[in-house]
Design an enzyme around this catalytic site. Structure first.
Site, PDB file in Angstrom:
ATOM      1  N   THR A  70      11.574   4.593   5.623  1.00 39.75           N
ATOM      2  CA  THR A  70      10.458   4.890   6.538  1.00 39.75           C
ATOM      3  C   THR A  70       9.805   3.572   6.967  1.00 39.75           C
ATOM      4  OG1 THR A  70       9.040   5.179   4.601  1.00 39.75           O
ATOM      5  CG2 THR A  70       9.867   7.184   5.629  1.00 39.75           C
ATOM      6  N   SER A  71      10.509   2.435   6.769  1.00 37.30           N
ATOM      7  CA  SER A  71       9.882   1.143   7.092  1.00 37.30           C
ATOM      8  C   SER A  71      10.207   0.758   8.545  1.00 37.30           C
ATOM      9  CB  SER A  71      10.320   0.070   6.095  1.00 37.30           C
ATOM     10  OG  SER A  71      11.720  -0.133   6.129  1.00 37.30           O
ATOM     11  N   ARG A  72      11.282   0.040   8.745  1.00 36.37           N
ATOM     12  CA  ARG A  72      11.767  -0.264  10.093  1.00 36.37           C
ATOM     13  C   ARG A  72      13.294  -0.191  10.051  1.00 36.37           C
ATOM     14  NH1 ARG A  72       7.445   0.746  11.779  1.00 36.37           N
ATOM     15  NH2 ARG A  72       6.043  -0.575  12.993  1.00 36.37           N
TER      16      ARG A  72
ATOM     17  N   HIS B 274      10.927   8.933  13.932  1.00 41.07           N
ATOM     18  CA  HIS B 274       9.826   7.996  13.625  1.00 41.07           C
ATOM     19  C   HIS B 274       8.459   8.717  13.603  1.00 41.07           C
ATOM     20  CE1 HIS B 274       8.714   3.457  13.908  1.00 41.07           C
ATOM     21  NE2 HIS B 274       7.835   4.114  13.183  1.00 41.07           N
TER      22      HIS B 274
ATOM     23  N   ARG C 200       0.829  -1.220   0.000  1.00 34.21           N
ATOM     24  CA  ARG C 200       0.000   0.000   0.000  1.00 34.21           C
ATOM     25  C   ARG C 200       0.859   1.265   0.000  1.00 34.21           C
ATOM     26  NH1 ARG C 200      -2.957  -3.313   3.794  1.00 34.21           N
ATOM     27  NH2 ARG C 200      -1.189  -2.842   5.127  1.00 34.21           N
TER      28      ARG C 200
ATOM     29  N   GLU D  23      15.810   2.071  18.197  1.00 33.82           N
ATOM     30  CA  GLU D  23      15.154   3.318  18.617  1.00 33.82           C
ATOM     31  C   GLU D  23      14.940   3.346  20.117  1.00 33.82           C
ATOM     32  OE1 GLU D  23      11.644   4.127  16.251  1.00 33.82           O
ATOM     33  OE2 GLU D  23      12.776   3.569  14.485  1.00 33.82           O
TER      34      GLU D  23
HETATM   35  C1  GLV Z   1       4.538   3.007  12.427  1.00 37.24           C
HETATM   36  O1  GLV Z   1       5.701   2.854  12.273  1.00 37.24           O
HETATM   37  C2  GLV Z   1       3.565   2.001  12.158  1.00 37.24           C
HETATM   38  O2  GLV Z   1       3.932   0.842  11.916  1.00 37.24           O
HETATM   39  O3  GLV Z   1       2.364   2.328  12.160  1.00 37.24           O
END
Ligand code: GLV
Length: 327
Positions: free
Chosen positions: A236-238, A285, A156, A267
């Protein structure tokens, strides 16, 4: 008798109101996570847990809470929860997908723009009083318009980033273990390539895969070496999807040009090497952090809890197999 639900950390008020009318609520209304022993103690006798990505939901915790039926994570990612262990115990796990797709894609694109055009560095330069005179080569970066964008993980959020890329006239490539249908590829105007090809061709590489055993250090030293020296990496994933020590070295030695990072391996710690790199644009984050989206995530988590504890199928169940074994 009303079910008992623990909310492990501060959430938006509307979700608390929703839960309070349905359950006996134990609300830890704090920005600090409960320590593992405190979480275990507060969970005793509870049927539901509304938790966040800072809570580690281990098999030991599940065994210490035999009354627990539903764990509702206020996040789309659920790598903080041992899913096979939950499923084996008939424990339903839910998440909050969908609502944060565009908010997260917006931030990924902000990092593409910000790291590519050196915005963090430029702002620090100005605030430090270093801007004495306009210069032809002052803080020059890399064009986004017309560049090649490589998307790793075309779910998505990856698809939402692709749509933004089209608006910037970018050439779009992707890699994912699951290939999309020709219709989706045509609609997005995106081409499937191997990871190696993507790394070699992309000017911007953006990561949108879940963290699993297979994606841990998906981007390691050799992958960074395979990228262009002018390329920008965005995550922006992990955090653990990228080998942070290797990335710090690559940024410091010019193996790649820049990085935009919203997530880190441990983190809230950030690898000291990254903190030293001017060409790393780093954020705490906040990819899904718009007011509306964060509030809606809380409400969706509350709705998942209500459906799970009131005998229905939660709208966003992560482990449907748990329904057959439910406690
Ligand atoms: C944020 O990192 C989430 O997984 O919603």
């Amino acid at each position: 008798m009303q079910s008992k639900v623990l909310v492990s950390k501060h959430i938006y008020r509307e979700a608390v109101d929703f839960l309070e009318t349905r359950f006996e609520l134990d609300y830890h209304d704090s920005d600090e996570s409960l320590a593992p022993a405190a979480l275990e103690a507060r969970l005793a006798g509870k049927q539901g847990l509304v938790c966040q990505l800072t809570d580690k939901i281990t098999p030991e915790l599940m065994d210490a809470a035999p009354a627990l039926k539903v764990v509702s994570n206020v996040a789309v990612g659920f790598d903080n929860i041992d899913i096979p262990a939950a499923t084996a115990r008939g424990l339903i796990v839910t998440n909050t997908p969908g609502v944060l797709t565009d908010t997260t894609a917006d931030l990924a694109f902000a990092l593409i723009l910000g790291a590519g055009r050196r915005l963090g560095e430029a702002e620090r330069y100005l605030r430090a009083g270093k801007y004495k005179q306009w210069r032809i080569d002052l803080l020059t970066g890399w064009d986004i318009w017309g560049a090649t964008l490589g998307i790793i993980g075309l779910g998505r959020i990856g698809q939402a980033v692709a749509r933004r890329g089209r608006g910037f006239n970018m050439r779009l490539l992707y890699n994912d273990p699951v290939r999309q249908s020709p219709e989706v590829e045509a609609e997005l105007g995106i081409a499937y390539v191997s990871k190696r090809e993507l790394l070699a061709q992309a000017d911007f590489v953006t990561l949108h895969c879940a963290l699993t055993l297979q994606t841990r250090h998906l981007i390691a030293a050799a992958d960074l070496q395979a990228m262009k020296p002018t390329a920008v990496l965005v995550n922006t994933s992990r955090g653990p999807v990228v080998d942070e020590a290797a990335l710090g070295e690559a940024l410091a030695s010019g193996v790649i040009a820049a990085a935009g990072l919203d997530v880190f391996e441990e983190e809230p710690k950030v690898h000291p090497r990254l903190l030293e790199c001017e060409n790393a644009l780093i954020l705490p984050h906040i990819a899904s952090a718009s007011v509306a989206t964060r509030a809606r995530m809380c409400t969706i988590a509350a709705e998942n809890m209500a459906a799970g504890l009131q005998g229905g199928r939660p709208p966003h169940i992560v482990n449907p197999a748990a329904l057959d074994r439910s406690r």
